[in-house]
Design a protein around this motif. Structure first.
Motif, PDB file in Angstrom:
ATOM      1  N   GLN A 118       0.849  -1.190   0.000  1.00  0.00           N
ATOM      2  CA  GLN A 118       0.000   0.000   0.000  1.00  0.00           C
ATOM      3  C   GLN A 118       0.881   1.235   0.000  1.00  0.00           C
ATOM      4  O   GLN A 118       1.829   1.330   0.774  1.00  0.00           O
ATOM      5  CB  GLN A 118      -0.882   0.011   1.249  1.00  0.00           C
ATOM      6  CG  GLN A 118      -1.641   1.301   1.466  1.00  0.00           C
ATOM      7  CD  GLN A 118      -3.125   1.141   1.271  1.00  0.00           C
ATOM      8  OE1 GLN A 118      -3.636   0.064   1.439  1.00  0.00           O
ATOM      9  NE2 GLN A 118      -3.797   2.195   0.906  1.00  0.00           N
ATOM     10  N   ILE A 119       0.587   2.190  -0.872  1.00  0.00           N
ATOM     11  CA  ILE A 119       1.316   3.456  -0.905  1.00  0.00           C
ATOM     12  C   ILE A 119       0.629   4.386   0.080  1.00  0.00           C
ATOM     13  O   ILE A 119      -0.560   4.668  -0.041  1.00  0.00           O
ATOM     14  CB  ILE A 119       1.347   4.052  -2.329  1.00  0.00           C
ATOM     15  CG1 ILE A 119       1.975   3.045  -3.300  1.00  0.00           C
ATOM     16  CG2 ILE A 119       2.111   5.374  -2.332  1.00  0.00           C
ATOM     17  CD1 ILE A 119       1.910   3.454  -4.756  1.00  0.00           C
ATOM     18  N   GLN A 123       2.284  11.223  -4.290  1.00  0.00           N
ATOM     19  CA  GLN A 123       1.253  11.481  -5.297  1.00  0.00           C
ATOM     20  C   GLN A 123       0.347  10.273  -5.555  1.00  0.00           C
ATOM     21  O   GLN A 123      -0.755  10.422  -6.058  1.00  0.00           O
ATOM     22  CB  GLN A 123       1.871  11.945  -6.610  1.00  0.00           C
ATOM     23  CG  GLN A 123       2.674  10.888  -7.338  1.00  0.00           C
ATOM     24  CD  GLN A 123       3.347  11.447  -8.569  1.00  0.00           C
ATOM     25  OE1 GLN A 123       3.821  12.575  -8.532  1.00  0.00           O
ATOM     26  NE2 GLN A 123       3.366  10.677  -9.633  1.00  0.00           N
ATOM     27  N   PHE A 124       0.790   9.073  -5.205  1.00  0.00           N
ATOM     28  CA  PHE A 124      -0.012   7.871  -5.395  1.00  0.00           C
ATOM     29  C   PHE A 124      -0.588   7.346  -4.082  1.00  0.00           C
ATOM     30  O   PHE A 124      -0.928   6.174  -3.968  1.00  0.00           O
ATOM     31  CB  PHE A 124       0.811   6.775  -6.080  1.00  0.00           C
ATOM     32  CG  PHE A 124       1.320   7.165  -7.430  1.00  0.00           C
ATOM     33  CD1 PHE A 124       0.455   7.303  -8.504  1.00  0.00           C
ATOM     34  CD2 PHE A 124       2.664   7.415  -7.631  1.00  0.00           C
ATOM     35  CE1 PHE A 124       0.917   7.661  -9.758  1.00  0.00           C
ATOM     36  CE2 PHE A 124       3.140   7.774  -8.875  1.00  0.00           C
ATOM     37  CZ  PHE A 124       2.275   7.905  -9.949  1.00  0.00           C
ATOM     38  N   SER A 125      -0.712   8.221  -3.094  1.00  0.00           N
ATOM     39  CA  SER A 125      -1.200   7.858  -1.775  1.00  0.00           C
ATOM     40  C   SER A 125      -2.570   7.185  -1.873  1.00  0.00           C
ATOM     41  O   SER A 125      -3.457   7.637  -2.584  1.00  0.00           O
ATOM     42  CB  SER A 125      -1.293   9.099  -0.900  1.00  0.00           C
ATOM     43  OG  SER A 125      -1.813   8.768   0.361  1.00  0.00           O
ATOM     44  N   PHE A 127      -3.165   4.191  -3.101  1.00  0.00           N
ATOM     45  CA  PHE A 127      -3.185   3.158  -4.134  1.00  0.00           C
ATOM     46  C   PHE A 127      -2.606   1.860  -3.577  1.00  0.00           C
ATOM     47  O   PHE A 127      -1.647   1.867  -2.809  1.00  0.00           O
ATOM     48  CB  PHE A 127      -2.331   3.563  -5.346  1.00  0.00           C
ATOM     49  CG  PHE A 127      -3.020   4.482  -6.311  1.00  0.00           C
ATOM     50  CD1 PHE A 127      -3.618   3.979  -7.458  1.00  0.00           C
ATOM     51  CD2 PHE A 127      -3.058   5.843  -6.095  1.00  0.00           C
ATOM     52  CE1 PHE A 127      -4.231   4.819  -8.357  1.00  0.00           C
ATOM     53  CE2 PHE A 127      -3.669   6.695  -6.979  1.00  0.00           C
ATOM     54  CZ  PHE A 127      -4.262   6.178  -8.114  1.00  0.00           C
ATOM     55  N   ALA A 129      -0.519  -1.423  -4.726  1.00  0.00           N
ATOM     56  CA  ALA A 129       0.452  -1.647  -5.786  1.00  0.00           C
ATOM     57  C   ALA A 129       1.055  -3.038  -5.630  1.00  0.00           C
ATOM     58  O   ALA A 129       0.901  -3.683  -4.596  1.00  0.00           O
ATOM     59  CB  ALA A 129       1.546  -0.581  -5.731  1.00  0.00           C
ATOM     60  N   ILE A 144       1.275  -0.104 -10.476  1.00  0.00           N
ATOM     61  CA  ILE A 144      -0.045   0.354 -10.044  1.00  0.00           C
ATOM     62  C   ILE A 144      -0.970   0.333 -11.254  1.00  0.00           C
ATOM     63  O   ILE A 144      -0.523   0.390 -12.403  1.00  0.00           O
ATOM     64  CB  ILE A 144       0.001   1.765  -9.413  1.00  0.00           C
ATOM     65  CG1 ILE A 144       0.493   2.820 -10.403  1.00  0.00           C
ATOM     66  CG2 ILE A 144       0.844   1.779  -8.170  1.00  0.00           C
ATOM     67  CD1 ILE A 144       0.337   4.232  -9.899  1.00  0.00           C
ATOM     68  N   LEU A 146      -3.577   2.175 -13.427  1.00  0.00           N
ATOM     69  CA  LEU A 146      -4.125   3.482 -13.801  1.00  0.00           C
ATOM     70  C   LEU A 146      -4.889   3.298 -15.111  1.00  0.00           C
ATOM     71  O   LEU A 146      -4.318   2.817 -16.097  1.00  0.00           O
ATOM     72  CB  LEU A 146      -3.015   4.513 -13.999  1.00  0.00           C
ATOM     73  CG  LEU A 146      -2.224   4.943 -12.773  1.00  0.00           C
ATOM     74  CD1 LEU A 146      -1.098   5.883 -13.171  1.00  0.00           C
ATOM     75  CD2 LEU A 146      -3.121   5.643 -11.778  1.00  0.00           C
ATOM     76  N   VAL A 153       5.998   2.548 -11.516  1.00  0.00           N
ATOM     77  CA  VAL A 153       6.339   3.825 -10.889  1.00  0.00           C
ATOM     78  C   VAL A 153       7.458   3.579  -9.877  1.00  0.00           C
ATOM     79  O   VAL A 153       7.569   2.503  -9.307  1.00  0.00           O
ATOM     80  CB  VAL A 153       5.126   4.487 -10.195  1.00  0.00           C
ATOM     81  CG1 VAL A 153       4.079   4.904 -11.193  1.00  0.00           C
ATOM     82  CG2 VAL A 153       4.530   3.583  -9.145  1.00  0.00           C
ATOM     83  N   VAL A 155       8.885   4.710  -6.291  1.00  0.00           N
ATOM     84  CA  VAL A 155       8.336   5.311  -5.081  1.00  0.00           C
ATOM     85  C   VAL A 155       9.382   5.187  -3.963  1.00  0.00           C
ATOM     86  O   VAL A 155      10.074   4.173  -3.856  1.00  0.00           O
ATOM     87  CB  VAL A 155       7.027   4.601  -4.674  1.00  0.00           C
ATOM     88  CG1 VAL A 155       6.459   5.178  -3.402  1.00  0.00           C
ATOM     89  CG2 VAL A 155       6.002   4.667  -5.791  1.00  0.00           C
ATOM     90  N   ASP A 159       7.390   5.881   1.657  1.00  0.00           N
ATOM     91  CA  ASP A 159       6.014   6.138   1.256  1.00  0.00           C
ATOM     92  C   ASP A 159       5.211   4.859   1.073  1.00  0.00           C
ATOM     93  O   ASP A 159       4.048   4.898   0.671  1.00  0.00           O
ATOM     94  CB  ASP A 159       5.964   6.930  -0.058  1.00  0.00           C
ATOM     95  CG  ASP A 159       6.561   8.325   0.069  1.00  0.00           C
ATOM     96  OD1 ASP A 159       6.717   8.789   1.211  1.00  0.00           O
ATOM     97  OD2 ASP A 159       6.877   8.933  -0.970  1.00  0.00           O
TER      98      ASP A 159
END
Length: 162
Positions: A118-119, A123-125, A127, A129, A144, A146, A153, A155, A159
């Motif tokens: 889990q993020i 910016q991908f909080s 989501f 993954a 992730i 999208l 991505v 990260v 995070d």
């Protein structure tokens, strides 16, 4: 009775300083912790100092080596001081550090490829993954979804919650 002091050492020379101090019959305490790191793409367990550049020593001020001799030891910079006198570390602190066992079961663990994570921020909080691989020591490559498409991505590890 032995009194404990804290020495500041040259960067990366704590082990050398410890060896030379022990040759002078000075008791040393150099706490280390075993952590898991990714080095050159491979997961490895290594020992790192708990307090980089510092060593605790126990000496008898009356009969042991002088402070000047200790300060002149290879690898040692100086005593940690408050004012002009070296700070005397309480014995209870040394005993506590020696008895304290760090739970290393989750420290530095990296998920396996394919594990869902889990993020938690960035910016991908929020989501979910899929962990792909490590990207250095501080980042990970995640997949992730999208717009119904899997996207890679990068990260920061701070995070991500696994």
């Amino acid at each position: 009775m032995k009194e404990w002091y804290l020495l500041y050492c040259k960067r990366g020379e704590q082990k050398r300083a410890k060896a030379h101090l022990e040759n002078q019959q000075i008791e040393c305490y150099y706490p280390e912790i075993e952590i898991e790191k990714i080095i050159r793409g491979k997961r490895q367990r290594i020992l790192e100092p708990l307090f980089p550049s510092y060593i605790f020593i126990a000496t008898q001020t009356e009969s042991g080596p002088s402070f000047t001799t200790i300060r002149s030891t290879r690898g040692v910079v100086d005593f940690v001081r408050f004012g002009t006198q070296p700070y005397q570390v309480p014995v209870s602190l040394i005993e506590h550090l020696r008895s304290y066992q760090v739970d290393e079961s989750n420290y530095g663990n990296v998920p396996v490829s394919g594990q869902t994570v889990q993020i938690t921020s960035g910016q991908f909080s929020g989501f979910d993954a899929v962990y792909q691989e490590a990207d250095g020591e501080k980042r990970s490559i995640l997949l992730i979804t999208l717009i119904n498409q899997k996207v890679k991505v990068k990260v920061q590890n701070t995070d991500v919650e696994w």
